[in-house]
Design a protein around this motif. Structure first.
Motif, PDB file in Angstrom:
ATOM      1  N   VAL A  65      34.414  -3.464  83.861  1.00 42.84           N
ATOM      2  CA  VAL A  65      34.941  -3.165  83.134  1.00 42.84           C
ATOM      3  C   VAL A  65      33.751  -2.349  81.528  1.00 42.84           C
ATOM      4  CG1 VAL A  65      37.661  -3.457  82.355  1.00 42.84           C
ATOM      5  CG2 VAL A  65      35.974  -4.598  81.486  1.00 42.84           C
ATOM      6  N   ILE A  66      33.950  -1.260  80.807  1.00 42.61           N
ATOM      7  CA  ILE A  66      32.358  -1.206  79.713  1.00 42.61           C
ATOM      8  C   ILE A  66      32.785  -1.437  78.389  1.00 42.61           C
ATOM      9  CG2 ILE A  66      30.976   0.925  78.389  1.00 42.61           C
ATOM     10  CD1 ILE A  66      30.574   0.720  81.989  1.00 42.61           C
ATOM     11  N   GLY A  67      32.422  -2.320  77.669  1.00 41.91           N
ATOM     12  CA  GLY A  67      32.729  -2.790  77.076  1.00 41.91           C
ATOM     13  C   GLY A  67      31.663  -2.010  75.854  1.00 41.91           C
ATOM     14  N   ASP A  68      32.043  -1.612  74.645  1.00 39.18           N
ATOM     15  CA  ASP A  68      30.872  -1.009  73.194  1.00 39.18           C
ATOM     16  C   ASP A  68      31.455  -1.653  71.874  1.00 39.18           C
ATOM     17  OD1 ASP A  68      28.725   0.158  72.883  1.00 39.18           O
ATOM     18  OD2 ASP A  68      29.545   2.318  73.343  1.00 39.18           O
ATOM     19  N   GLU A  69      30.762  -1.255  70.815  1.00 40.08           N
ATOM     20  CA  GLU A  69      31.720  -1.165  69.596  1.00 40.08           C
ATOM     21  C   GLU A  69      31.379   0.212  69.338  1.00 40.08           C
ATOM     22  OE1 GLU A  69      31.394  -3.948  67.849  1.00 40.08           O
ATOM     23  OE2 GLU A  69      30.816  -5.381  69.234  1.00 40.08           O
ATOM     24  N   PRO A  70      31.720   0.658  67.415  1.00 40.92           N
ATOM     25  CA  PRO A  70      32.346   1.668  67.965  1.00 40.92           C
ATOM     26  C   PRO A  70      30.994   2.618  66.792  1.00 40.92           C
ATOM     27  CG  PRO A  70      33.677  -0.194  66.278  1.00 40.92           C
ATOM     28  CD  PRO A  70      32.965  -0.950  67.457  1.00 40.92           C
ATOM     29  N   ILE A  71      30.997   3.780  66.939  1.00 39.38           N
ATOM     30  CA  ILE A  71      30.141   4.109  66.037  1.00 39.38           C
ATOM     31  C   ILE A  71      29.266   3.732  64.844  1.00 39.38           C
ATOM     32  CG2 ILE A  71      29.163   6.121  65.185  1.00 39.38           C
ATOM     33  CD1 ILE A  71      30.732   7.597  67.738  1.00 39.38           C
ATOM     34  N   SER A  72      30.846   3.551  63.979  1.00 44.57           N
ATOM     35  CA  SER A  72      30.270   2.925  62.393  1.00 44.57           C
ATOM     36  C   SER A  72      29.023   1.779  63.243  1.00 44.57           C
ATOM     37  CB  SER A  72      31.594   2.619  62.187  1.00 44.57           C
ATOM     38  OG  SER A  72      32.182   1.712  62.750  1.00 44.57           O
ATOM     39  N   ALA A  73      29.802   1.005  63.964  1.00 47.33           N
ATOM     40  CA  ALA A  73      28.656  -0.404  64.131  1.00 47.33           C
ATOM     41  C   ALA A  73      27.182  -0.193  64.752  1.00 47.33           C
ATOM     42  CB  ALA A  73      29.871  -1.820  64.586  1.00 47.33           C
ATOM     43  N   LYS A  74      26.737   1.251  65.035  1.00 46.59           N
ATOM     44  CA  LYS A  74      25.892   1.702  65.952  1.00 46.59           C
ATOM     45  C   LYS A  74      26.299   1.828  66.952  1.00 46.59           C
ATOM     46  CE  LYS A  74      23.393   1.864  61.908  1.00 46.59           C
ATOM     47  NZ  LYS A  74      23.919   2.790  60.952  1.00 46.59           N
ATOM     48  N   GLY A  75      27.260   1.759  67.829  1.00 44.91           N
ATOM     49  CA  GLY A  75      27.665   1.579  69.164  1.00 44.91           C
ATOM     50  C   GLY A  75      28.082   2.799  68.911  1.00 44.91           C
ATOM     51  N   THR A  76      28.514   3.173  71.091  1.00 42.64           N
ATOM     52  CA  THR A  76      28.865   4.418  71.298  1.00 42.64           C
ATOM     53  C   THR A  76      30.387   4.701  71.122  1.00 42.64           C
ATOM     54  OG1 THR A  76      28.345   3.860  72.873  1.00 42.64           O
ATOM     55  CG2 THR A  76      25.783   5.202  72.012  1.00 42.64           C
ATOM     56  N   ASP A  77      30.573   4.146  70.964  1.00 44.03           N
ATOM     57  CA  ASP A  77      32.223   4.067  71.575  1.00 44.03           C
ATOM     58  C   ASP A  77      33.087   4.421  72.921  1.00 44.03           C
ATOM     59  OD1 ASP A  77      34.581   3.311  70.318  1.00 44.03           O
ATOM     60  OD2 ASP A  77      35.091   5.646  69.292  1.00 44.03           O
ATOM     61  N   LEU A  78      32.063   4.087  74.078  1.00 44.41           N
ATOM     62  CA  LEU A  78      32.541   4.236  74.606  1.00 44.41           C
ATOM     63  C   LEU A  78      33.527   3.677  75.942  1.00 44.41           C
ATOM     64  CD1 LEU A  78      29.043   6.174  75.605  1.00 44.41           C
ATOM     65  CD2 LEU A  78      31.266   6.600  75.330  1.00 44.41           C
ATOM     66  N   GLY A  79      33.705   1.809  74.552  1.00 47.27           N
ATOM     67  CA  GLY A  79      33.959   0.993  75.086  1.00 47.27           C
ATOM     68  C   GLY A  79      35.299   0.778  74.595  1.00 47.27           C
ATOM     69  N   PHE A  80      36.164  -0.245  74.858  1.00 52.04           N
ATOM     70  CA  PHE A  80      36.475  -1.661  74.245  1.00 52.04           C
ATOM     71  C   PHE A  80      36.052  -2.556  73.058  1.00 52.04           C
ATOM     72  CE2 PHE A  80      41.199  -2.051  76.053  1.00 52.04           C
ATOM     73  CZ  PHE A  80      41.069  -0.621  75.982  1.00 52.04           C
ATOM     74  N   SER A  81      35.957  -2.775  72.424  1.00 46.93           N
ATOM     75  CA  SER A  81      34.916  -4.467  71.226  1.00 46.93           C
ATOM     76  C   SER A  81      35.471  -5.487  71.694  1.00 46.93           C
ATOM     77  CB  SER A  81      34.973  -3.668  69.652  1.00 46.93           C
ATOM     78  OG  SER A  81      36.956  -4.065  69.236  1.00 46.93           O
ATOM     79  N   PRO A  82      34.683  -5.787  71.594  1.00 49.28           N
ATOM     80  CA  PRO A  82      35.207  -7.447  72.202  1.00 49.28           C
ATOM     81  C   PRO A  82      36.740  -8.062  71.538  1.00 49.28           C
ATOM     82  CG  PRO A  82      32.538  -7.236  70.521  1.00 49.28           C
ATOM     83  CD  PRO A  82      33.289  -5.787  70.562  1.00 49.28           C
ATOM     84  N   VAL A  83      36.989  -7.481  70.114  1.00 50.37           N
ATOM     85  CA  VAL A  83      38.241  -7.657  69.162  1.00 50.37           C
ATOM     86  C   VAL A  83      39.044  -6.805  69.809  1.00 50.37           C
ATOM     87  CG1 VAL A  83      39.212  -6.983  67.347  1.00 50.37           C
ATOM     88  CG2 VAL A  83      36.930  -8.508  67.443  1.00 50.37           C
ATOM     89  N   GLU A  84      38.988  -5.873  70.521  1.00 43.05           N
ATOM     90  CA  GLU A  84      40.306  -5.052  70.970  1.00 43.05           C
ATOM     91  C   GLU A  84      40.063  -5.625  72.299  1.00 43.05           C
ATOM     92  OE1 GLU A  84      39.363  -0.621  69.289  1.00 43.05           O
ATOM     93  OE2 GLU A  84      37.748  -1.562  71.234  1.00 43.05           O
ATOM     94  N   PHE A  85      38.963  -6.131  72.692  1.00 46.94           N
ATOM     95  CA  PHE A  85      39.235  -6.839  74.465  1.00 46.94           C
ATOM     96  C   PHE A  85      40.223  -8.387  74.534  1.00 46.94           C
ATOM     97  CE2 PHE A  85      35.779  -4.932  76.294  1.00 46.94           C
ATOM     98  CZ  PHE A  85      36.687  -4.774  77.276  1.00 46.94           C
ATOM     99  N   LEU A  86      40.118  -8.459  73.208  1.00 46.14           N
ATOM    100  CA  LEU A  86      40.881 -10.094  73.141  1.00 46.14           C
ATOM    101  C   LEU A  86      42.168  -9.701  72.426  1.00 46.14           C
ATOM    102  CD1 LEU A  86      41.221 -13.113  72.654  1.00 46.14           C
ATOM    103  CD2 LEU A  86      40.673 -12.604  69.864  1.00 46.14           C
ATOM    104  N   LEU A  87      42.961  -8.734  71.724  1.00 46.00           N
ATOM    105  CA  LEU A  87      43.815  -8.111  71.996  1.00 46.00           C
ATOM    106  C   LEU A  87      44.128  -7.596  72.337  1.00 46.00           C
ATOM    107  CD1 LEU A  87      43.569  -6.510  67.789  1.00 46.00           C
ATOM    108  CD2 LEU A  87      44.512  -8.991  68.405  1.00 46.00           C
ATOM    109  N   ALA A  88      43.584  -7.164  73.446  1.00 45.90           N
ATOM    110  CA  ALA A  88      44.120  -6.881  74.703  1.00 45.90           C
ATOM    111  C   ALA A  88      44.839  -7.749  75.455  1.00 45.90           C
ATOM    112  CB  ALA A  88      43.464  -6.084  75.623  1.00 45.90           C
ATOM    113  N   GLY A  89      44.091  -8.685  75.831  1.00 47.31           N
ATOM    114  CA  GLY A  89      44.738 -10.116  76.525  1.00 47.31           C
ATOM    115  C   GLY A  89      45.661 -10.537  76.510  1.00 47.31           C
ATOM    116  N   ILE A  90      45.514 -11.048  74.684  1.00 44.02           N
ATOM    117  CA  ILE A  90      47.139 -11.047  74.170  1.00 44.02           C
ATOM    118  C   ILE A  90      48.225 -10.462  74.831  1.00 44.02           C
ATOM    119  CG2 ILE A  90      47.778 -12.117  72.296  1.00 44.02           C
ATOM    120  CD1 ILE A  90      45.571 -12.413  71.049  1.00 44.02           C
ATOM    121  N   SER A  91      48.028  -9.213  74.563  1.00 42.51           N
ATOM    122  CA  SER A  91      48.855  -8.557  74.665  1.00 42.51           C
ATOM    123  C   SER A  91      49.553  -7.811  75.971  1.00 42.51           C
ATOM    124  CB  SER A  91      49.286  -6.910  74.072  1.00 42.51           C
ATOM    125  OG  SER A  91      47.719  -6.141  74.584  1.00 42.51           O
TER     126      SER A  91
END
Length: 139
Positions: A25-51
């Motif tokens: 899978v592709i991970g990234d950071e949001p644009i507001s954090a200078k990423g390209t927002d093309l994948g889940f952020s690290p926090v989103e991956f963590l919440l996705a795993g829990i859910s």
């Protein structure tokens, strides 16, 4: 068996290809954090795993008990706050919808089991982070 994840960073934004050796899978950071927002952020991956664990636990318990359920949907959110001592406190809230002809007691049991899924227990438990080793560069 230990779980192993490999990350290959891509120079654009903070994109990373994340692999367990079978799936990627592709991970990234949001644009507001200078990423390209093309994948889940690290926090989103963590919440996705829990859910995912919560939903899978509901399905597992319902199957073992022979209860027929339909769709199971979960929404998770988190808020992080800094404590007076400088540590971070994370509050995770979840809402779960379970379709099916089950009683409120059955639904409550399924949600209780989901709230105690193995990933939630793991996150609530003690963690030990060992300092990273240096990988040999591939040229």
């Amino acid at each position: 068996m230990a779980t192993e994840i490999k990350i290959k960073n891509i120079p654009t934004g903070y994109q990373s290809v994340i692999s367990n050796g079978k799936h990627a899978v592709i991970g990234d950071e949001p644009i507001s954090a200078k990423g390209t927002d093309l994948g889940f952020s690290p926090v989103e991956f963590l919440l996705a795993g829990i859910s995912m664990c919560k939903v899978a636990t509901i399905r597992n318990v319902a199957r073992r008990k022979g209860w027929e359920i339909g769709n199971v949907d979960a929404n998770l959110s988190q808020v992080v706050s800094r404590q007076d001592n400088g540590t971070l406190k994370t509050r995770v809230e979840s809402s779960i919808s379970i379709e099916g002809n089950i009683s409120e007691e059955q639904r409550a049991l399924l949600i209780k089991e989901a709230d105690n899924c193995y990933v939630t227990r793991m996150v609530r438990g003690d963690w030990e982070f060992v300092d990273s080793n240096v990988l040999e560069s591939i040229v």
